[in-house]
Write an enzyme that holds these catalytic residues in place. Sequence first.
Site, PDB file in Angstrom:
ATOM      1  N   LYS A 111      18.037 -13.360  35.247  1.00 48.69           N
ATOM      2  CA  LYS A 111      17.538 -13.673  33.994  1.00 48.69           C
ATOM      3  C   LYS A 111      17.995 -14.924  33.063  1.00 48.69           C
ATOM      4  O   LYS A 111      17.491 -15.630  32.617  1.00 48.69           O
ATOM      5  CB  LYS A 111      17.312 -12.548  33.084  1.00 48.69           C
ATOM      6  CG  LYS A 111      16.468 -11.401  33.749  1.00 48.69           C
ATOM      7  CD  LYS A 111      16.279 -10.215  32.366  1.00 48.69           C
ATOM      8  CE  LYS A 111      15.426  -9.188  32.973  1.00 48.69           C
ATOM      9  NZ  LYS A 111      15.058  -8.386  32.085  1.00 48.69           N
ATOM     10  N   LYS A 206       9.457  -8.056  43.978  1.00 43.94           N
ATOM     11  CA  LYS A 206       8.819  -7.064  43.436  1.00 43.94           C
ATOM     12  C   LYS A 206       7.668  -7.541  42.363  1.00 43.94           C
ATOM     13  O   LYS A 206       7.835  -8.317  41.835  1.00 43.94           O
ATOM     14  CB  LYS A 206       9.955  -6.148  42.770  1.00 43.94           C
ATOM     15  CG  LYS A 206      10.626  -6.857  41.577  1.00 43.94           C
ATOM     16  CD  LYS A 206      11.408  -5.959  40.888  1.00 43.94           C
ATOM     17  CE  LYS A 206      11.730  -6.584  39.646  1.00 43.94           C
ATOM     18  NZ  LYS A 206      12.920  -6.009  38.915  1.00 43.94           N
ATOM     19  N   LYS A 209       6.773  -7.691  35.353  1.00 47.01           N
ATOM     20  CA  LYS A 209       5.910  -8.048  34.133  1.00 47.01           C
ATOM     21  C   LYS A 209       6.223  -9.421  33.718  1.00 47.01           C
ATOM     22  O   LYS A 209       5.332 -10.234  33.095  1.00 47.01           O
ATOM     23  CB  LYS A 209       6.729  -7.574  33.025  1.00 47.01           C
ATOM     24  CG  LYS A 209       6.248  -5.988  32.727  1.00 47.01           C
ATOM     25  CD  LYS A 209       7.014  -5.500  31.792  1.00 47.01           C
ATOM     26  CE  LYS A 209       7.464  -3.917  31.931  1.00 47.01           C
ATOM     27  NZ  LYS A 209       8.568  -3.517  31.025  1.00 47.01           N
TER      28      LYS A 209
HETATM   29  P1  TYM Z   1      11.814  -1.981  32.895  1.00 43.47           P
HETATM   30  O1  TYM Z   1      11.101  -2.112  31.488  1.00 43.47           O
HETATM   31  O2  TYM Z   1      12.172  -3.379  33.537  1.00 43.47           O
HETATM   32  O3  TYM Z   1      10.853  -1.184  33.985  1.00 43.47           O
HETATM   33  C1  TYM Z   1      10.813   0.281  33.446  1.00 43.47           C
HETATM   34  C2  TYM Z   1      10.712   1.078  34.773  1.00 43.47           C
HETATM   35  O4  TYM Z   1       9.912   0.367  35.917  1.00 43.47           O
HETATM   36  C3  TYM Z   1      10.461   0.452  37.066  1.00 43.47           C
HETATM   37  N1  TYM Z   1       9.886  -0.829  37.807  1.00 43.47           N
HETATM   38  C4  TYM Z   1       9.455  -0.588  39.027  1.00 43.47           C
HETATM   39  N2  TYM Z   1       9.180   0.377  40.003  1.00 43.47           N
HETATM   40  C5  TYM Z   1       8.834   0.291  41.026  1.00 43.47           C
HETATM   41  N3  TYM Z   1       8.261  -1.151  41.398  1.00 43.47           N
HETATM   42  C6  TYM Z   1       8.341  -2.107  40.613  1.00 43.47           C
HETATM   43  N4  TYM Z   1       7.667  -3.008  40.963  1.00 43.47           N
HETATM   44  C7  TYM Z   1       9.072  -1.964  39.235  1.00 43.47           C
HETATM   45  N5  TYM Z   1       9.275  -2.733  38.399  1.00 43.47           N
HETATM   46  C8  TYM Z   1       9.965  -1.997  37.221  1.00 43.47           C
HETATM   47  C9  TYM Z   1      11.943   0.260  36.608  1.00 43.47           C
HETATM   48  O5  TYM Z   1      12.872   0.605  37.847  1.00 43.47           O
HETATM   49  C10 TYM Z   1      12.129   1.320  35.393  1.00 43.47           C
HETATM   50  O6  TYM Z   1      12.544   2.465  36.044  1.00 43.47           O
HETATM   51  N6  TYM Z   1      16.546  -1.454  31.766  1.00 43.47           N
HETATM   52  C11 TYM Z   1      15.293  -0.911  31.852  1.00 43.47           C
HETATM   53  C12 TYM Z   1      14.716   0.071  30.803  1.00 43.47           C
HETATM   54  C13 TYM Z   1      16.039   1.303  30.026  1.00 43.47           C
HETATM   55  C14 TYM Z   1      16.218   2.131  30.928  1.00 43.47           C
HETATM   56  C15 TYM Z   1      17.264   2.629  29.902  1.00 43.47           C
HETATM   57  C16 TYM Z   1      15.695   2.871  31.909  1.00 43.47           C
HETATM   58  C17 TYM Z   1      16.636   0.968  29.134  1.00 43.47           C
HETATM   59  N7  TYM Z   1      17.591   2.019  29.028  1.00 43.47           N
HETATM   60  C18 TYM Z   1      17.937   4.037  30.181  1.00 43.47           C
HETATM   61  C19 TYM Z   1      16.482   4.222  32.348  1.00 43.47           C
HETATM   62  C20 TYM Z   1      17.405   4.923  31.368  1.00 43.47           C
HETATM   63  C21 TYM Z   1      14.211  -1.769  32.219  1.00 43.47           C
HETATM   64  O7  TYM Z   1      14.345  -2.717  31.940  1.00 43.47           O
HETATM   65  O8  TYM Z   1      13.218  -1.254  32.743  1.00 43.47           O
END
Ligand code: TYM
Length: 343
Positions: A111, A206, A209
Site C-alpha cells: 500500500k 486476489k 476492493k
Molecule cells: P479487509 O477489510 O481488507 O477485509 C475484510 C475481511 O475479508 C477478507 N478478505 C478476503 N477473503 C478471501 N478472499 C479475498 N479476496 C479477500 N479479500 C478480503 C479479509 O481477510 C478480512 O478477513 N485489517 C483488516 C480488518 C481488521 C480486522 C481487525 C480483522 C481490522 N481489525 C481485527 C480481524 C480482526 C482488513 O483490512 O480487512
Amino acid sequence: RQRVFSGVQPTGTLHLGNYLGAIRNWVKMQDLYDTYFCVVDLHAITMPHEPRDLLEATRKSAALYLASGIDPEKAAIFVQSHVSAHAELAWLLQCYTPIGWLRRMIQFKEKSQKQNAEEVGAGLLTYPVLMAADILLYGTDLVPVGEDQRQHIELARDIAERFNHKFGGSKWKKLGGRGGKIFKIPEAFMPPAGARVMSLSDGTSKMSKSAESDASRINLLDPPDVLANKIKRAKTDAFKGLEYDNPDRPEATNLITIYSLVTGMSTEAAAEEVCDLSWGEFKPRLADAVVAHLEPLQQRYNLIMEDKSYLDEVLAKGAGDAEEAANRTLNNVRQAMGFQPRP
Ligand code: TYM
C-alpha cells in the site's frame, strides 16, 4: 465460552471475497462463541479518504453484516470509533512495538508503494497495531479472517507475548493486579475454502476492493444483470473442460471454488459436476448460482436500510456491550503499565 472478534474496513463496497473469506463464517460462529463483529472505520482512514464516503460505507457495512445473517441478539455489532478503548490501546501497544516488525508487513509494503512516498501517513505503518488492539481488547481466542490477514494476526500474537512478558506476571501483581497474562494469545481461523477468493480478471491476484477495475470483483450489492455480465466476461483459458486445482488453470480453480461455496457443495462434488462443461456452458450456471445466493441477502439489506432507527439501535447496543468488555482489558493494561488510577 470462547471469544471471537473480527472486522471489515468500510472502504468501497464489500465483495464476495470479504463474504466467503470472513463474514459468512462469522454467521456460523455466533451460535458457538461470544462474538464481536466490528466495522473498523479507524482503519479506513489509513489511506486517503472522503468523509462522505466513509459515513456511507460504515452504515452499509453494518447493514451487510445484518443482511448476511449476523444476529444482534447473539453478537455485538458495532463501529470501532464508538469504542475509544481501541484507539487508546493502540497507542499503548505502539510504544512497545518495534518499527522493524511493522516495516516487514506485506500490506504496508504494497500500500505504501501505491502512494507518493511523501504522503504515506504514519497510520499506514501502525495500522496492524490498531488491529492487534482490536483483537486483544476482547480476550479473543479466534479471529475468523481471509488468508491476507494471516501476517497481521501473527503480529498481534507477537505483540501480546512481548507485552505479557514485559508487564504481566508478578510485576503486575505487585501493582495490585491479578498477575499472570494480561492478554490472551489469539489464533487465526480460516475457512478450508474461500480464504483467498481471486479476481475475475486474473486468477493469480486476489479479489480486492481497491483493484481499479470493478469488473474484477463481485460486489455483494451488484444487481443480478451486472453479476451475470461480470461472470460472463471473467477471464478464461484455452483448455478443454474444467478442472479444479490444476496450477496452470487458476481461473478455473477460482470459479469452481466460488460455485461450490454458493451452492453448498464440496469442491470435489462441484468439480465433478462441471468437469465436462465448456466455459460457455459453465458461466451461466455459475451466474445463476451466485445470483440465487445473493438475492435474499440483497432483499434483507434493502429492508434494513429502509429503517434508519433499527440500525442505529443495533449499533448503540453493540457499542455498549463492546465497551464494557474492552474497558476491563484496558484498565488492566493501564494498571500493569503504571498509569495513575483516576481519582
Ligand atoms: P479487509 O477489510 O481488507 O477485509 C475484510 C475481511 O475479508 C477478507 N478478505 C478476503 N477473503 C478471501 N478472499 C479475498 N479476496 C479477500 N479479500 C478480503 C479479509 O481477510 C478480512 O478477513 N485489517 C483488516 C480488518 C481488521 C480486522 C481487525 C480483522 C481490522 N481489525 C481485527 C480481524 C480482526 C482488513 O483490512 O480487512
